[in-house]
Structures are given as structure tokens and as C-alpha cells.
Design a protein around this motif. Structure first.
Motif, PDB file in Angstrom:
ATOM      1  N   ASP A 215      13.300  43.317 -10.697  1.00 21.60           N
ATOM      2  CA  ASP A 215      12.438  42.262 -10.159  1.00 21.60           C
ATOM      3  C   ASP A 215      10.977  42.664 -10.063  1.00 21.60           C
ATOM      4  O   ASP A 215      10.107  41.803  -9.973  1.00 21.60           O
ATOM      5  N   ASP A 237       8.883  37.181 -10.012  1.00 20.62           N
ATOM      6  CA  ASP A 237       9.265  36.086  -9.121  1.00 20.62           C
ATOM      7  C   ASP A 237       8.301  36.057  -7.933  1.00 20.62           C
ATOM      8  O   ASP A 237       8.106  37.068  -7.263  1.00 20.62           O
ATOM      9  N   ARG A 239       8.659  35.026  -5.106  1.00 18.53           N
ATOM     10  CA  ARG A 239       9.290  35.325  -3.821  1.00 18.53           C
ATOM     11  C   ARG A 239       8.938  36.731  -3.341  1.00 18.53           C
ATOM     12  O   ARG A 239       8.947  37.020  -2.150  1.00 18.53           O
ATOM     13  N   TRP A 240       8.668  37.630  -4.305  1.00 21.84           N
ATOM     14  CA  TRP A 240       8.428  39.029  -3.950  1.00 21.84           C
ATOM     15  C   TRP A 240       6.932  39.356  -3.857  1.00 21.84           C
ATOM     16  O   TRP A 240       6.569  40.505  -3.618  1.00 21.84           O
ATOM     17  N   GLN A 302      17.310  47.669  -3.711  1.00 24.24           N
ATOM     18  CA  GLN A 302      18.744  47.710  -3.999  1.00 24.24           C
ATOM     19  C   GLN A 302      19.072  48.710  -5.110  1.00 24.24           C
ATOM     20  O   GLN A 302      20.089  49.387  -5.077  1.00 24.24           O
ATOM     21  N   ARG A 323      14.936  46.805  -8.240  1.00 22.68           N
ATOM     22  CA  ARG A 323      15.792  45.637  -8.064  1.00 22.68           C
ATOM     23  C   ARG A 323      15.773  45.313  -6.582  1.00 22.68           C
ATOM     24  O   ARG A 323      16.087  46.152  -5.748  1.00 22.68           O
ATOM     25  N   GLU A 325      17.174  42.333  -5.260  1.00 20.87           N
ATOM     26  CA  GLU A 325      18.302  41.486  -4.878  1.00 20.87           C
ATOM     27  C   GLU A 325      19.591  42.271  -5.027  1.00 20.87           C
ATOM     28  O   GLU A 325      19.592  43.451  -5.364  1.00 20.87           O
ATOM     29  N   SER A 326      20.714  41.602  -4.845  1.00 19.55           N
ATOM     30  CA  SER A 326      22.029  42.224  -5.002  1.00 19.55           C
ATOM     31  C   SER A 326      22.128  42.925  -6.349  1.00 19.55           C
ATOM     32  O   SER A 326      21.587  42.460  -7.353  1.00 19.55           O
TER      33      SER A 326
END
Length: 334
Positions: A215, A237, A239-240, A302, A323, A325-326
Motif C-alpha cells: 500500500d 490509496d 486512505r493512508w 502488517q 502493507r 491492511e490484512s
């Protein structure tokens, strides 16, 4: 000690990794020590070919596979190479060795260790076995058993190592896949560039395309004073975006001292090899550098991949891919 099943496996294909897996299993079966590292001499380094750690540390075993101990570093493994004699280390004598080795000794909770030569041609050392324990010295009886085992397997190790080296050289000559061509073309382009700004710009555009399961990307560059600083950060993204800005703001005032104990980014830079941690939360119980700990706190990492940034054969910085996220679709190897 080599059983018929071992012989059948080895006869099916002369595979060094398979051979060392078997040897490592026999070392473990002797029941002495909490873990061991088996290294082989390759060029100007001792390369970790087998890493067996206690249960609490098994999550980083793969990370240290192929880790290189430079022959000019002051550590007990190199002492064995030069003297061809066993070396014993405890919490008092560890102070005689490099800061890097002392850091590893403490972080892996080693209290006692012994390094033994792996005999090669004409009994010259072809590698080193390190066995360590967190509570008691390795007994003389166990050391004799390790020595006998290494003596018995040393001929096979030498032959398989030579065969593997030759096979890899032939494979490198004949391999011409599209991915390899693209990699070589990228390296060639980097070598033609005149400045590190051009290098980071070129690499930065490729990173998240080449590794879509990450990400966020970060590029670090070195300084003449011996630090790594964040040159670029990017995310795919929005969002980050806010935590990326927080990360950049924090690292702007906290450059990475280029030392093995500072950060995994520095290890990748110094070793010129990538380090992949596919499940960072599972490492939370392990000691880590203060900078890595703070950055993980900011980013809630993650998974992370650290790579050296190399220009004309010299490390000039590093690349970190995060990363956030999951890790469900993260491969366990890179």
C-alpha cells in the motif's frame, strides 16, 4: 548416521538445500543447545544456509536465511575460519566482538555459544556451525558429537556446494525470461543516470506497479555522515495519506544511523539483500530498533519488504514497501 532414506533422497537429486536440511535435522537430534546456524564460505562472506531458532524466534528464521557475515567483521565465526579451531563465547567474552554480533547475541537471548569449523578440502574450513543455548554451556560431550557429525558430512557438503555453485552459474548464463530481461534493463537504465534524484524518481514510479499487494512505498537515501533519510514516500490509496504524512514528519527529524542495530532498513542496506517480514504483528514480542518500533506504531504495519537501493554496485539507500491492511493475499516469500 546417514540412513537409507537420507541416501535415497540425496541420490534422487544433488540438492544442497536438501542435504543441509538433513544435516540440520541431525544436529537438532543431538539435543544440545536451543538453536543453531550453519554457514558456508562464499566469496568474501560466511552465508547462513540453515537457521534454527527457539520457538519464540522461529518467525524470523526465514528472514536470516542467506544472511552474510563479512569476513572482515570481528565475530567468533570469522575467528574459526582464521584459526580452524572451535571458539567458545559467553556473556563476558561477547564484549570482544563487534557491536553487530553483540546485538544479535543479546536479542536472540544467547548466553552461551560454540562455533565449530566445518572441514573442507584438505581439512580447510569450508564453513562454521554455531550452536547456542540461553541457560547453560554446550557440554564437551555434545561438542565432540557435533565435530564427529560435521566430519562425516563434510565431503558431501563440499561436493554438493560445488555442484550447486556450478549449476547456478550455468542457469544464470542460460536464463533469459522476460522478468529477467526487464530487471537487467532497469539496472542498465539506473547505471546510465547521473544523479540519485533521477534514480529515486525512476524507481519510485515502478514500485507500487511491480508490487501491487503493498500500500505504501518509501525510498531512503544515504548521507556522507552515515545516515539514511526518507527521500520519497508514496501510497496508492488516499486512505493512508494522513498516516504517511505523520510517518514522513517523524522520520524527517529522526534519520536512520546506518548500523545493524538501528533498523531492518539499515541491515538491508549493509547486506545488499532484501528482508521480507510477511507477518509483522507476529514479531511484536521480539526486540527491535526504536525507529522501527515507532514507525510500526504510526503505520500499523502488517507486512514489510526492505530492499537495498544499489547504484553501480554501491548501496546508496533503501526501499521499504509496507502493507497496511490484512496480509491475506501477501505471498510468504518474495
Amino acid at each position: 548416521m546417514t540412513g537409507q532414506n537420507d541416501i535415497d533422497l540425496l541420490a534422487s537429486r544433488p540438492d544442497l538445500e536438501q542435504l543441509l536440511d538433513l544435516l540440520s535435522a541431525h544436529i537438532k537430534d543431538l539435543g544440545a543447545g536451543d538453536g543453531h546456524i550453519l554457514t558456508l564460505l562464499e566469496e568474501e562472506s560466511l552465508v547462513c544456509r540453515q537457521v534454527v531458532l527457539p520457538e519464540n524466534y522461529q518467525c524470523i528464521e526465514r528472514t536470516y536465511q542467506d544472511y552474510r557475515f563479512p569476513l572482515d567483521e570481528k565475530n567468533p565465526l570469522n575467528e574459526v575460519v582464521s584459526t580452524e579451531r572451535p571458539v567458545f563465547v559467553d556473556h563476558d567474552t561477547i564484549r570482544e566482538y563487534s557491536d553487530n554480533f553483540q546485538t544479535r547475541f543479546k536479542r536472540w537471548n544467547m548466553e552461551y555459544l560454540v562455533c565449530l569449523p566445518v572441514p573442507g578440502a584438505d581439512q580447510k574450513c569450508q564453513g562454521v556451525l554455531l550452536v547456542f543455548d540461553s541457560s547453560k554451556p554446550i557440554s564437551g560431550e555434545a561438542i565432540i558429537a557435533f565435530h564427529k557429525l560435521l566430519l562425516k558430512w563434510s565431503g558431501l557438503v563440499r561436493v554438493f556446494h560445488d555442484y550447486t555453485t556450478m549449476s547456478l552459474e550455468l542457469e544464470a548464463i542460460h536464463k533469459a525470461s522476460e522478468e529477467r530481461k526487464r530487471f537487467l534493463a532497469l539496472i542498465n537504465d539506473l547505471n546510465q543516470l547521473n544523479s540519485t534524484d533521477q534514480v529515486t524518481s525512476s524507481v519510485g514510479k515502478e514500485l507500487l506497479e511491480l508490487y501491487p499487494f503493498f500500500d505504501m512505498s518509501v525510498i531512503l537515501l544515504d548521507t556522507p555522515e552515515g545516515y539514511l533519510y526518507v527521500k520519497q514516500a508514496a501510497t496508492r490509496d488516499s486512505r493512508w495519506a494522513s498516516i504517511m504524512r505523520e510517518f514522513v514528519s517523524y522520520t524527517a527529524n529522526q534519520p536512520y544511523l546506518i548500523d545493524y542495530s538501528t533498523s531492518a532498513s539499515c541491515v538491508a542496506y549493509l547486506q545488499q539483500k532484501h528482508l521480507f517480514f510477511p507477518d509483522v504483528p507476529s514479531l511484536s514480542h521480539l526486540p527491535m530498533g526504536e525507529l522501527d518500533e515507532k514507525c510500526n506504531e504510526i503505520l500499523k504495519v502488517q507486512a514489510i519488504l526492505h530492499m537495498p537501493l544499489i547504484h553501480r554496485g554501491k548501496s546508496i539507500g533503501g526501499i521499504a514497501l509496507f502493507r497496511l491492511e490484512s496480509t491475506g493475499d501477501i505471498p510468504q516469500e518474495t
